[in-house]
Design an enzyme around this catalytic site. Sequence first.
Site, PDB file in Angstrom:
ATOM      1  CG  HIS A   1      -1.616   1.798   1.468  1.00  0.00           C
ATOM      2  ND1 HIS A   1      -3.123   1.507   0.508  1.00  0.00           N
ATOM      3  CD2 HIS A   1      -1.285   2.804   2.026  1.00  0.00           C
ATOM      4  CE1 HIS A   1      -2.890   2.936   1.527  1.00  0.00           C
ATOM      5  NE2 HIS A   1      -1.929   3.099   1.917  1.00  0.00           N
ATOM      6  CD  GLU A   2       1.756   3.544   3.990  1.00  0.00           C
ATOM      7  OE1 GLU A   2       2.898   4.521   3.607  1.00  0.00           O
ATOM      8  OE2 GLU A   2       0.970   3.438   4.555  1.00  0.00           O
TER       9      GLU A   2
ATOM     10  CG  ASP B   1      -6.577   0.894   0.585  1.00  0.00           C
ATOM     11  OD1 ASP B   1      -5.396   0.387   1.029  1.00  0.00           O
ATOM     12  OD2 ASP B   1      -7.509   0.302   0.997  1.00  0.00           O
TER      13      ASP B   1
ATOM     14  CD  GLU C   1      -4.024   6.997   2.431  1.00  0.00           C
ATOM     15  OE1 GLU C   1      -3.627   5.493   3.306  1.00  0.00           O
ATOM     16  OE2 GLU C   1      -3.701   7.439   2.557  1.00  0.00           O
TER      17      GLU C   1
ATOM     18  CG  HIS D   1       0.607   6.209  -0.736  1.00  0.00           C
ATOM     19  ND1 HIS D   1      -0.617   6.876  -1.280  1.00  0.00           N
ATOM     20  CD2 HIS D   1       0.670   5.928   0.460  1.00  0.00           C
ATOM     21  CE1 HIS D   1      -1.781   6.805  -0.196  1.00  0.00           C
ATOM     22  NE2 HIS D   1      -1.568   5.997   0.938  1.00  0.00           N
TER      23      HIS D   1
END
Length: 427
Positions: free
Chosen positions: A287-288, A371, A367, A291
């Site tokens: 997930h990070e 995901d 976000e 970004h």
Amino acid sequence: QRRVYRTTTCVPQELGQIMDPETFEKSRLYQLDKSTFSFWSGLYSEVEGTMILLCGGIPLLWNLSGQVSGRAGFGPEYEIVQSLVFLLLATLFSAVTGLPWSLYNTFVIEEKHGFNQQTLGFFFKDALKKFVVTQCILLPVTALLLYIIKIGGDYFFIYAWLFTLVVSLVLVTIYADYIAPLFDKFIPLPEGELKQQIETMAKGIDFPLTKVYVVEGSKRSSHSNAYFYGFFKNKRIVLFDTLLEDYSALNKEPAEGEDGENEETKSKTKNKKQGCKNEEVLAVLGHELGHWKLGHTVKNIIISQMNSFLCFFLFAVLIGQKELFAAFGFYDTQPTLIGLMIIFQFIFSPYNEVLSFCLTVLSRRFEFQADAFAKELGKAQDLYSALIKLNKDNLGFPVSDWIFSMWHYSHPPLLERLQALKDVKEE
């Protein structure tokens, strides 16, 4: 939202598979206490700020700063010196008045709900260190900014913006390497299966990973986190030990004779396991890294700098309005630092609220996209379970008023994120 905390005492049907009644009640009481604290601390802040304005606190402190700098041999012509004294006294006042609230939050609320890991001595040493480090950065940067504004001529706002851009990039670059280690211990993630899996995942998406660190976040709190930092080809990943089930000190019994570190931090042994399994940690990192891969970090920097340039431009337009200074008690002088404070803190306040809301909406969108990126990496099921574990470990309350959520939550509510992952999980 407080009404939601007070009245939602039973686990909603859609959460029955996710949250047990005991954890649900713990999170409800924790968030209710936090909400109460936020109300009273916010009310105090508003009253304090209003009284400072009504009683002429800003010009009073400016005059006091002039007296202090005058005794040191710097007359009124040394405006930058007086500005630095003003800034030092203002931040000292803010630190002192905010100290009781910080103490109450840490040693009453966080302590009551099992998150605080600090002793009183550690807390004060940490607070003093933060104040000193902040002044070491804030005062020189402010002095240079004021000097640039003074000598910049008609286009000073361009130079001031470029200066703040450089400072922000430098701080982002050096923070994790030189500033954060002053407060927390960073150790390289030991060789093993988790490190190999992280390096493999990073390589698979062309993330230029150079190092992976574990930070001892459990020294101050049992909340968990993970982030990456660095520019260009020098990226690092930082994992809080509280995120890692195998590394969290809170999952381990303190060894005999280990009392040196425990004098400063209370190694409280929990009855429950904290943190995520390796597969879940990888899903969180997926997930990070999403970004980064989707350009969210760069987009946020661009938006921030566009806003910064606009603010400096409007500051250049408004700084000549003597009525602004007079409204705040400055009738004979128009100090640059006071102008910055009046315009950025007060005049821009409505604009900042609107901007903050827009950025919150954008953050939630980012976000969901991150995901979805983790989904594409095949991490949907692990991210699903990780989000539930992290919500449980941090006592997040999964029920929210929609208006409160829309305005305040930079991350989508848990149920919305789980629903987006659910289809893939079921497959």
